[in-house]
Design an enzyme around this catalytic site. Structure first.
Site, PDB file in Angstrom:
ATOM      1  N   HIS A 124       1.006  -1.136  -0.150  1.00 31.67           N
ATOM      2  CA  HIS A 124      -0.044  -0.072   0.073  1.00 31.67           C
ATOM      3  C   HIS A 124       1.054   1.183   0.018  1.00 31.67           C
ATOM      4  O   HIS A 124       1.486   1.562   0.905  1.00 31.67           O
ATOM      5  CB  HIS A 124      -0.743  -0.014   0.933  1.00 31.67           C
ATOM      6  CG  HIS A 124      -1.807   1.065   1.186  1.00 31.67           C
ATOM      7  ND1 HIS A 124      -2.984   0.924   1.764  1.00 31.67           N
ATOM      8  CD2 HIS A 124      -1.774   2.464   0.981  1.00 31.67           C
ATOM      9  CE1 HIS A 124      -3.597   2.186   1.402  1.00 31.67           C
ATOM     10  NE2 HIS A 124      -2.821   3.242   1.121  1.00 31.67           N
ATOM     11  N   HIS A 141       1.606   5.190  -1.757  1.00 33.71           N
ATOM     12  CA  HIS A 141       1.047   6.701  -2.644  1.00 33.71           C
ATOM     13  C   HIS A 141       2.547   7.151  -3.316  1.00 33.71           C
ATOM     14  O   HIS A 141       3.289   7.491  -2.244  1.00 33.71           O
ATOM     15  CB  HIS A 141       0.644   7.696  -1.533  1.00 33.71           C
ATOM     16  CG  HIS A 141      -0.954   7.332  -0.926  1.00 33.71           C
ATOM     17  ND1 HIS A 141      -2.080   7.239  -1.531  1.00 33.71           N
ATOM     18  CD2 HIS A 141      -0.999   6.441   0.373  1.00 33.71           C
ATOM     19  CE1 HIS A 141      -3.211   6.617  -0.786  1.00 33.71           C
ATOM     20  NE2 HIS A 141      -2.507   6.105   0.176  1.00 33.71           N
ATOM     21  N   LYS A 146      -9.413  -0.478  -5.605  1.00 34.56           N
ATOM     22  CA  LYS A 146      -9.409  -0.047  -4.390  1.00 34.56           C
ATOM     23  C   LYS A 146     -10.659   0.469  -3.953  1.00 34.56           C
ATOM     24  O   LYS A 146     -11.282   1.319  -4.836  1.00 34.56           O
ATOM     25  CB  LYS A 146      -8.395   1.186  -4.308  1.00 34.56           C
ATOM     26  CG  LYS A 146      -8.380   2.118  -3.277  1.00 34.56           C
ATOM     27  CD  LYS A 146      -7.703   1.251  -1.863  1.00 34.56           C
ATOM     28  CE  LYS A 146      -7.901   2.300  -0.832  1.00 34.56           C
ATOM     29  NZ  LYS A 146      -6.510   2.473   0.148  1.00 34.56           N
ATOM     30  N   HIS A 185     -10.351   0.864   2.244  1.00 34.14           N
ATOM     31  CA  HIS A 185     -10.017   1.828   3.204  1.00 34.14           C
ATOM     32  C   HIS A 185     -11.161   1.710   4.254  1.00 34.14           C
ATOM     33  O   HIS A 185     -12.329   2.100   4.159  1.00 34.14           O
ATOM     34  CB  HIS A 185      -9.869   3.333   2.654  1.00 34.14           C
ATOM     35  CG  HIS A 185      -9.669   4.330   3.611  1.00 34.14           C
ATOM     36  ND1 HIS A 185      -8.604   5.042   3.771  1.00 34.14           N
ATOM     37  CD2 HIS A 185     -10.642   4.541   4.757  1.00 34.14           C
ATOM     38  CE1 HIS A 185      -8.551   5.723   4.815  1.00 34.14           C
ATOM     39  NE2 HIS A 185      -9.589   5.355   5.223  1.00 34.14           N
ATOM     40  N   ASP A 224       1.551   2.698   3.510  1.00 39.67           N
ATOM     41  CA  ASP A 224       0.528   3.941   3.411  1.00 39.67           C
ATOM     42  C   ASP A 224       1.491   5.116   3.424  1.00 39.67           C
ATOM     43  O   ASP A 224       1.009   6.146   3.776  1.00 39.67           O
ATOM     44  CB  ASP A 224      -0.336   3.799   4.363  1.00 39.67           C
ATOM     45  CG  ASP A 224      -1.701   4.975   4.058  1.00 39.67           C
ATOM     46  OD1 ASP A 224      -1.571   5.210   3.065  1.00 39.67           O
ATOM     47  OD2 ASP A 224      -2.324   5.157   5.011  1.00 39.67           O
TER      48      ASP A 224
HETATM   49  C1  NCD Z   1      -3.496   9.076   2.039  1.00 39.31           C
HETATM   50  C2  NCD Z   1      -2.984  10.102   1.172  1.00 39.31           C
HETATM   51  O1  NCD Z   1      -2.787  11.168   1.490  1.00 39.31           O
HETATM   52  O2  NCD Z   1      -3.333   9.833   0.006  1.00 39.31           O
HETATM   53  N1  NCD Z   1      -3.572   9.484   3.518  1.00 39.31           N
HETATM   54  C3  NCD Z   1      -3.578   8.943   4.582  1.00 39.31           C
HETATM   55  O3  NCD Z   1      -3.581   9.561   5.707  1.00 39.31           O
HETATM   56  N2  NCD Z   1      -3.101   7.832   4.903  1.00 39.31           N
HETATM   57  C4  NCD Z   1      -4.801   8.463   2.031  1.00 39.31           C
HETATM   58  C5  NCD Z   1      -5.324   7.246   2.610  1.00 39.31           C
HETATM   59  O4  NCD Z   1      -4.717   6.072   2.390  1.00 39.31           O
HETATM   60  O5  NCD Z   1      -6.327   7.212   3.540  1.00 39.31           O
HETATM   61 ZN    ZN Z   2      -3.181   5.017   1.930  1.00 41.81          ZN
END
Ligand code: NCD
Ligand code: ZN
Length: 346
Positions: free
Chosen positions: A14, A16, A100, A137, A248
């Protein structure tokens, strides 16, 4: 005393990566240690179709510095308009490894998420038929529900009903932050997995709120009480194959974190392996680190573990940059608040 540890090259289930200047800056931070990552689709606008995922994959590949190897595992953002045939084609072609589900309004860039679960029923049934995992989520968005209860309520009112209505659907409950999440996932069969982040193994809600508000510890789902952190630690270090690493890691520019309405997300890509080695050593579980970061995830996704290895070495405390630079401004690296003695040496 163990002072080196060689494990199969890890994956991040996971992550970003964003786009543009931030993608360029953060991608090497992950690719340095991780072979693959499940890449989140919550761009603006979100990555909804197979064609959009292919274009995003190409931008990620183009941003990878020469000499680095990294395989982005793409995901599609589930909307009420998602076409089951498009999803199935993107999976059959090997492009997409998961879909997702964001409940609408749950977190950063989730406005296009799902409001009415009946409207995605056909997609979920198709996914169950072809064994394409759903990453969720796990928080409800009802304004009446306290933010610290949103994960527990989601399990009862959304996750369990979806799974009962769609037998065979493979589901990952992502970034689990509560004992309730751990207990639910651990009690299910092998069609249920759960990811745990690096930072939720380290911080509880006091880290965010005591002695001043600390925006770099604010993420969603928000860190809970200490008893929940301890349940996460036990699950991550305990060897149960239901649980695997999904960092994450969620970069936001400092200007947007240190703000009257600061963005949610902790950026942990840079030092995740050092932090995890420290955590597993604290819990006398270094021999289980490889399962958590390199074996349980591929097994859930039906993929082979990586052939390569990394070696971690223990020595004098290692330091990491407090921030990484991007062309749009700095991004703060997660500070675990304790010294780190392990680093990836090769
Ligand atoms: C994530 C993001 O910034 O895209 N933020 C987070 O606090 N984890 C989004 C998410 O995974 O909830
Ligand atoms: Zn995330």
């Amino acid at each position: 005393m163990t002072d080196t540890l060689t494990i199969r090259r890890p994956d991040d289930w996971h992550l970003h990566l964003r786009d543009g200047a931030v993608l360029q800056a953060v991608l090497p931070e992950t690719a340095r240690h991780f072979a693959r990552a499940i890449v989140m689709p919550n761009l603006v606008p979100p990555v909804v179709t197979g064609a959009e995922a292919a274009a995003y994959r190409d931008r990620i590949r183009a941003a990878l510095p020469a000499g680095m190897a990294f395989e982005p595992l793409m995901t599609l953002y589930l909307t009420e308009e998602t076409d089951p045939a498009d999803v199935a084609a993107a999976y059959a072609g090997g492009l997409v490894k998961a879909v997702k589900l964001y409940p609408a309004g749950a977190t950063t860039n989730s406005a296009s998420g799902v409001r009415d679960f009946d409207r995605v029923r056909a997609v979920l049934e198709r996914m169950a038929d072809i064994a394409l995992p759903l990453c969720v989520h796990g928080e409800v968005t009802d304004p009446e529900i306290d933010i610290f209860d949103r994960e527990a309520v989601f399990i009862e009112t959304v996750l369990d009903p979806i799974r009962r209505a769609t037998p065979g659907l493979r589901v990952v409950m992502e970034h689990i932050t509560t004992r309730d999440g751990i207990d639910y996932v651990a009690s299910q069969g092998d069609d249920m997995g759960g990811t745990i982040t690096t930072h939720h193994l380290v911080i509880n809600r006091n880290h965010i709120l005591v002695g001043g508000i600390r925006p770099h510890y604010y993420c969603l789902p928000v860190a809970k009480r200490e008893e929940h952190r301890l349940a996460l630690r036990k699950a991550a270090t305990g060897g149960d194959p239901h649980f695997f690493l999904g960092t994450d890691s969620a970069p936001h520019l400092d200007a947007l974190k240190e703000h009257a309405c600061g963005c949610a997300g902790c950026f942990t890509a840079t030092n995740t392996m050092s932090v995890l080695a420290e955590v597993f050593e604290q819990d006398d579980a270094l021999d289980r680190l490889e399962g958590f970061v390199s074996l349980h995830g591929p097994a859930f996704y039906g993929l082979p573990p990586n052939d390569g290895t990394i070696t971690l070495s223990k020595g004098a405390p290692v330091t990491y940059p407090a921030k990484i630079a991007t062309a749009d401004g700095p991004v703060t690296v997660f500070d675990p608040g304790f010294p780190l003695h392990w680093q990836v040496s090769q």
